[in-house]
Design a protein around this motif. Structure first.
Motif: not given
Ligand SMILES: Nc1ncnc2c1ncn2[C@@H]1O[C@H](COP(=O)(O)OP(=O)(O)OP(=O)(O)O)[C@@H](O)[C@H]1O
Length: 234
Positions: A72-85
């Motif tokens: 919902x907040x935009x495109x994110x790469x789950x492979x490298x995203x921060x743990x908090x995200x």
């Protein structure tokens, strides 16, 4: 339709320290999933289906590739995203259903099921009412609702697990053999809930030992093959 998830060249390797070698679970995996689409993951035992689901959920870190998720907040790469995200997405957008309940000591079944609604801001009494409705739908007897699931049977624990995982519609659901250990009534309730979520636009990726359970829901199949790249069958 724009995809909600785009997996590109994904690879996962386990380092087997005691053997001094690597175990390649899968490599070069690419596929997409769109809102409301149901993707079946199949392939022989040990080929990496559960590992793939856990990698998408970021319980495991991939060794290569991308997992583009259209949040919902935009495109994110789950492979490298921060743990908090990742933690935020797990609370609000991405659900994981396994056959195993991580039951917490001295927390009643109905509280476990109501928790996602309370975290989403629903008031405690309304959350509890809805939790009981779902426990009932999945066939958990009312006298067990205030009891602690640590002592429940495997099937009863699985029903609590499903009620909790499916009470709040997510945008992406990862399903790892959710029908295992369920009786026929609970299986029917689960399939009905998945059909309802699919109609609401929830994307799903699932491993099912008996694919016939969800035959009416499957849009596409990703077949994992040992030591090869995956095939995507329409
Ligand atoms: N945490 C781990 N550490 C080391 N190896 C692992 C780990 N998790 C899985 N594996 C290995 O990765 C391979 C793939 O396992 P996985 O559970 O993903 O297979 P699967 O396709 O889901 O199998 P099944 O159909 O039997 O459930 C197996 O050889 C397994 O031993």
């Amino acid at each position: 339709m724009t995809s909600i998830l785009t997996v590109e060249g994904l690879a996962k390797t386990f380092r087997m320290h005691h053997l001094g070698q690597d175990l390649h679970a899968f490599a070069g995996l690419s596929f997409t999933v769109s809102p409301g689409e149901f993707l079946l993951l199949s392939g022989p035992n040990g080929v990496g289906k559960s590992t793939l689901l856990r990698t998408l959920y970021r319980s495991y870190l991939p060794v290569a590739g991308h997992i583009w998720y259209d949040s919902r907040a935009g495109r994110i790469d789950l492979a490298t995203a921060a743990d908090i995200d990742i933690a935020h997405l797990r609370r609000t957008e991405i659900g994981f259903v396994t056959q195993f309940l991580t039951a917490r000591p001295r927390v009643p079944a109905e509280e476990i099921v109501a928790e996602p609604l309370r975290l989403a801001g629903r008031d405690a009494a309304a959350a509890l009412t809805e939790a009981r409705r779902w426990l009932d739908t999945f066939g958990v007897k009312p006298d067990l609702w205030p009891a602690y699931p640590t002592t429940f049977s495997g099937g009863e624990q699985q029903k609590v697990n499903l009620a909790r995982a499916l009470i709040l519609p997510q945008r992406l659901l990862l399903l790892d053999e959710p029908t295992a250990s369920l009786d026929a009534g609970a299986r029917r309730a689960l399939v009905a809930r998945l059909a309802d979520l699919k109609a609401q636009g929830v994307a799903m990726i699932g491993v099912f030992h008996h694919a016939a359970d969800v035959a009416g829901l499957i849009d596409r199949e990703v077949v994992l093959r040992p030591k090869e790249l995956a095939d995507v069958a329409e």
